[in-house]
Design a protein around this motif. Sequence first.
Motif, PDB file in Angstrom:
ATOM      1  N   ILE A  42      18.941  -2.816   0.355  1.00 19.07           N
ATOM      2  CA  ILE A  42      19.478  -1.629   1.008  1.00 19.07           C
ATOM      3  C   ILE A  42      20.175  -0.713   0.014  1.00 19.07           C
ATOM      4  O   ILE A  42      20.083   0.496   0.104  1.00 19.07           O
ATOM      5  N   PHE A  43      20.900  -1.286  -0.921  1.00 24.26           N
ATOM      6  CA  PHE A  43      21.539  -0.479  -1.947  1.00 24.26           C
ATOM      7  C   PHE A  43      21.597  -1.250  -3.249  1.00 24.26           C
ATOM      8  O   PHE A  43      21.437  -2.452  -3.300  1.00 24.26           O
ATOM      9  N   HIS A  44      21.810  -0.496  -4.307  1.00 23.33           N
ATOM     10  CA  HIS A  44      21.841  -1.040  -5.660  1.00 23.33           C
ATOM     11  C   HIS A  44      23.206  -0.758  -6.260  1.00 23.33           C
ATOM     12  O   HIS A  44      23.695   0.367  -6.187  1.00 23.33           O
ATOM     13  N   ASP A  45      23.829  -1.783  -6.832  1.00 25.88           N
ATOM     14  CA  ASP A  45      25.130  -1.612  -7.475  1.00 25.88           C
ATOM     15  C   ASP A  45      24.956  -1.013  -8.863  1.00 25.88           C
ATOM     16  O   ASP A  45      24.015  -1.336  -9.569  1.00 25.88           O
ATOM     17  N   VAL A  46      25.855  -0.131  -9.232  1.00 28.96           N
ATOM     18  CA  VAL A  46      25.888   0.403 -10.589  1.00 28.96           C
ATOM     19  C   VAL A  46      27.278   0.144 -11.132  1.00 28.96           C
ATOM     20  O   VAL A  46      28.225   0.769 -10.675  1.00 28.96           O
ATOM     21  N   PRO A  47      27.538  -0.757 -12.024  1.00 28.64           N
ATOM     22  CA  PRO A  47      26.599  -1.719 -12.584  1.00 28.64           C
ATOM     23  C   PRO A  47      26.238  -2.808 -11.569  1.00 28.64           C
ATOM     24  O   PRO A  47      27.003  -3.061 -10.660  1.00 28.64           O
ATOM     25  N   ALA A  48      25.093  -3.394 -11.740  1.00 32.23           N
ATOM     26  CA  ALA A  48      24.588  -4.373 -10.776  1.00 32.23           C
ATOM     27  C   ALA A  48      25.504  -5.589 -10.685  1.00 32.23           C
ATOM     28  O   ALA A  48      25.961  -6.110 -11.684  1.00 32.23           O
ATOM     29  N   ALA A  49      25.771  -5.975  -9.448  1.00 30.97           N
ATOM     30  CA  ALA A  49      26.551  -7.193  -9.174  1.00 30.97           C
ATOM     31  C   ALA A  49      25.933  -7.848  -7.957  1.00 30.97           C
ATOM     32  O   ALA A  49      25.560  -7.175  -7.016  1.00 30.97           O
TER      33      ALA A  49
END
Length: 132
Positions: free
Chosen positions: A61-68
Motif C-alpha cells: 500500500i505504501f513505501h517507506d522512505v527510507p524503507a523500514a
Amino acid sequence: MLSLIALAIIFGSLKQIFTSLEEEQKIFSFHLFISVLLLYTIITIGFGLLYSVLSVGGLEIFHDVPAASSETWMEEVSRSMYFSGVTLFTVGYGDLLPLGLGRWLALFEAMIGYALPAALVMKVWLHDKGNS
C-alpha cells in the motif's frame, strides 16, 4: 470484511455530521466542534485500518522512505494511522509513499480531507443565510 466495516464507519460518520448540521440551531457550538474533531478522528482511524488490513493481506500500500519493515500488527496499524492522518490533512511529508491501490485510497482520503472543511463552511453559511 474489516475493510468493509472501516468504509461503513467512514461513510456513516460523514452522513451523521451533515445530518446533525441540518438540525443544529446555532452557527457554531461546542457540540459542532467536537463532532468535527470526532469525524476527522473516525475517518483517520477508518482509513488507517483499511491500509493496515490491505497491507497485512499482502498488498503493498505504501513505501517507506527510507524503507523500514513493520514486524508486528501494532507497528503496521501505527504506521497506517500516521499515513492516514498525514493524507487526510493533506500534509504529505513524503516519508511514506502510496503505491498501487494505496494511491487511489490516499487520493480519495485526501479529497475528503480537502473538501470537508469547505463543505462544512458552506453548510453553515447556507443555514445562516436561510435564517436571516
